[in-house]
Design a protein around this motif. Structure first.
Motif, PDB file in Angstrom:
ATOM      1  N   LYS A   1       0.842  -1.187   0.000  1.00 53.58           N
ATOM      2  CA  LYS A   1       0.000   0.000   0.000  1.00 53.58           C
ATOM      3  C   LYS A   1       0.887   1.250   0.000  1.00 53.58           C
ATOM      4  O   LYS A   1       2.052   1.202   0.393  1.00 53.58           O
ATOM      5  N   LEU A   2       0.325   2.350  -0.403  1.00 48.48           N
ATOM      6  CA  LEU A   2       1.025   3.620  -0.539  1.00 48.48           C
ATOM      7  C   LEU A   2       0.480   4.601   0.498  1.00 48.48           C
ATOM      8  O   LEU A   2      -0.737   4.680   0.685  1.00 48.48           O
ATOM      9  N   TYR A   3       1.391   5.336   1.181  1.00 46.13           N
ATOM     10  CA  TYR A   3       0.973   6.258   2.231  1.00 46.13           C
ATOM     11  C   TYR A   3       1.366   7.692   1.867  1.00 46.13           C
ATOM     12  O   TYR A   3       2.488   7.932   1.414  1.00 46.13           O
ATOM     13  N   ALA A   4       0.443   8.622   2.069  1.00 44.77           N
ATOM     14  CA  ALA A   4       0.711  10.059   1.944  1.00 44.77           C
ATOM     15  C   ALA A   4       0.661  10.638   3.355  1.00 44.77           C
ATOM     16  O   ALA A   4      -0.344  10.500   4.057  1.00 44.77           O
ATOM     17  N   VAL A   5       1.764  11.290   3.765  1.00 48.13           N
ATOM     18  CA  VAL A   5       1.943  11.676   5.171  1.00 48.13           C
ATOM     19  C   VAL A   5       2.166  13.179   5.278  1.00 48.13           C
ATOM     20  O   VAL A   5       3.147  13.714   4.746  1.00 48.13           O
ATOM     21  N   GLY A   6       1.247  13.874   5.983  1.00 47.47           N
ATOM     22  CA  GLY A   6       1.423  15.294   6.234  1.00 47.47           C
ATOM     23  C   GLY A   6       1.435  16.113   4.960  1.00 47.47           C
ATOM     24  O   GLY A   6       0.848  15.741   3.953  1.00 47.47           O
ATOM     25  N   GLY A   7       2.130  17.269   5.024  1.00 49.69           N
ATOM     26  CA  GLY A   7       2.194  18.186   3.888  1.00 49.69           C
ATOM     27  C   GLY A   7       1.411  19.459   4.165  1.00 49.69           C
ATOM     28  O   GLY A   7       1.074  19.763   5.313  1.00 49.69           O
ATOM     29  N   HIS A   8       1.097  20.199   3.095  1.00 53.07           N
ATOM     30  CA  HIS A   8       0.324  21.429   3.280  1.00 53.07           C
ATOM     31  C   HIS A   8      -0.297  21.886   1.968  1.00 53.07           C
ATOM     32  O   HIS A   8       0.135  21.505   0.886  1.00 53.07           O
TER      33      HIS A   8
ATOM     34  N   TYR B   1       8.086   5.865   9.612  1.00 60.81           N
ATOM     35  CA  TYR B   1       8.652   6.954  10.407  1.00 60.81           C
ATOM     36  C   TYR B   1       8.511   8.275   9.666  1.00 60.81           C
ATOM     37  O   TYR B   1       8.831   8.356   8.474  1.00 60.81           O
ATOM     38  N   ALA B   2       8.046   9.303  10.359  1.00 60.39           N
ATOM     39  CA  ALA B   2       8.008  10.678   9.848  1.00 60.39           C
ATOM     40  C   ALA B   2       9.039  11.471  10.640  1.00 60.39           C
ATOM     41  O   ALA B   2       8.983  11.533  11.874  1.00 60.39           O
TER      42      ALA B   2
END
Length: 196
Positions: free
Chosen positions: A1-8, A49-50
């Motif tokens: 699976k693919l994860y999109a983490v945070g941003g703006h 991990y972020a």
């Protein structure tokens, strides 16, 4: 699976979304505790991990590190970076997480930190020869590569450095034909590709 983490998009995001190609659909999963952008992410021991970035509070440079557990759909804080940084790159090598370069309130960074999940601690390792931001990192044949980026002394970088954990040393390898920043790198069939 693919994860999109945070941003703006003007506002900072703490949200995390997961894409399932079998369903061709995105779904929200547990968010990070801290909204941030210009951070880096990597998977180590089946957890996401972020690392670092800029936090929503006054766009402050962050040393925070959060770990997302896929099994429990929850995030937790782990040991923070010794040095707050954003526009860094991260890579996983020999079961450890490396935070490479970036930018802090004092300027461009050549420093590199290594995280050991067994001890929940970061340690300094050999620094890069060139400070760099908006660079990319990848692992190939048991070594960590830092590719391109930018700094005020040299501008856009075509240089590439390779880290050997056995000797705790970086060495220059052949530069890219084109200097670039804010790009990505990937490994395919035993070769390193710089894209964008």
């Amino acid at each position: 699976k693919l994860y999109a983490v945070g941003g703006h998009d003007g506002d900072y995001f703490s949200s995390v979304e997961r894409y399932d190609p079998a369903l061709d659909a995105w779904e929200a999963v547990a968010p990070m505790a801290t909204a941030r952008r210009h951070h880096a992410v990597a998977v180590l021991d089946g957890k996401l991990y972020a690392v670092g970035g800029m936090s929503e509070a006054d766009s402050a440079t962050s040393n925070l590190v959060e770990r997302y557990d896929f099994a429990t759909n929850s995030s937790e804080a782990v040991a923070p970076l010794a040095e707050a940084r954003y526009d860094l790159a991260v890579g996983v090598l020999d079961g450890k997480l490396y935070a490479v370069g970036g930018f802090c309130d004092d300027g461009f960074l050549s420093s590199v930190e290594r995280y050991d999940p067994a001890t929940n601690a970061w340690e300094a390792v050999a620094p890069l020869a060139e400070a760099r931001v908006e660079h990319a990192v990848a692992v190939l044949d048991g070594k960590l590569y830092a590719v391109g980026g930018y700094n005020d002394d040299d501008g856009y970088l075509s240089s590439v450095e390779r880290y050997d954990p056995a000797t705790n040393a970086w060495e220059a390898v052949a530069p890219m034909a084109a200097a670039r920043r804010a790009h990505a790198v990937a490994v395919l069939d035993g070769k390193l590709y710089a894209v964008g």
